[in-house]
Design a protein around this motif. Structure first.
Motif, short mmCIF file in Angstrom:
data_model
loop_
_atom_site.label_atom_id
_atom_site.label_comp_id
_atom_site.label_asym_id
_atom_site.label_seq_id
_atom_site.Cartn_x
_atom_site.Cartn_y
_atom_site.Cartn_z
N TYR A 16 0.84 -1.19 0.00
CA TYR A 16 0.00 0.00 0.00
C TYR A 16 0.88 1.25 0.00
O TYR A 16 1.92 1.28 0.66
CB TYR A 16 -0.89 0.02 1.24
CG TYR A 16 -1.86 -1.13 1.30
CD1 TYR A 16 -3.00 -1.12 0.53
CD2 TYR A 16 -1.62 -2.22 2.12
CE1 TYR A 16 -3.89 -2.17 0.57
CE2 TYR A 16 -2.51 -3.28 2.18
CZ TYR A 16 -3.64 -3.25 1.39
OH TYR A 16 -4.52 -4.30 1.42
N PRO A 17 0.45 2.30 -0.70
CA PRO A 17 1.20 3.56 -0.62
C PRO A 17 1.06 4.16 0.78
O PRO A 17 0.12 3.86 1.52
CB PRO A 17 0.55 4.44 -1.68
CG PRO A 17 -0.73 3.81 -2.02
CD PRO A 17 -0.66 2.37 -1.62
N GLN A 98 -0.31 13.37 -6.10
CA GLN A 98 0.17 12.10 -5.53
C GLN A 98 1.44 12.31 -4.73
O GLN A 98 1.58 11.77 -3.62
CB GLN A 98 0.41 11.09 -6.64
CG GLN A 98 0.75 9.71 -6.13
CD GLN A 98 0.83 8.68 -7.24
OE1 GLN A 98 0.68 9.00 -8.40
NE2 GLN A 98 1.10 7.46 -6.87
N SER A 102 1.69 12.02 -0.61
CA SER A 102 2.66 11.09 -0.03
C SER A 102 3.57 11.82 0.96
O SER A 102 3.83 11.31 2.05
CB SER A 102 3.49 10.46 -1.14
OG SER A 102 4.47 9.61 -0.62
#
Length: 124
Positions: A16-17, A98, A102
């Motif tokens: 998973y990110p 993204q 993150s």
């Protein structure tokens, strides 16, 4: 039309990110805080009821298991607070890419780790 793509339903083998992990932890800590409200309301009610009730709560909270529970609840609050602040920034239009999401998730995890350690030192 038949779909021949492989299906992997084993959630433990998936990677998973960091933003997904942060999101799941935010939900889990929110549910844990909802459950912890019962203990917190009991402690508040008993401590405000009478001097004897305050002494009872004080005696309960000096036990190592109660300190561990208090540290857990405080840890949930710390993480949920930092993740909630991240969500407020995202609602304002920041960290929506993204890479930005993150980075923000990594900052939340790091700040929460530091906060949890500091709360642990304060409680113990």
């Amino acid at each position: 039309m038949k779909n021949n793509r492989p299906v992997n339903l084993d959630l433990m083998t998936m990677r998973y990110p960091v933003s997904a992990i942060a999101s799941l932890l935010h939900r889990i800590t929110g549910m844990a805080l909802f459950v912890a409200i019962g203990f917190l309301l009991w402690a508040l009610s008993a401590s405000l009821d009478s001097p004897e009730g305050f002494a009872q709560v004080q005696n309960v909270l000096t036990h190592p298991l109660a300190k561990l529970v208090a540290w857990g609840i405080a840890s949930f609050v710390v993480y949920h607070l930092f993740a909630g602040i991240k969500h407020l920034f995202m609602d304002a239009g920041y960290f929506e890419t993204q890479e930005g999401g993150s980075l923000a998730s990594q900052v939340v995890l790091g700040a929460s780790l530091i906060g949890v350690i500091l709360v642990g030192v304060w409680i113990w």
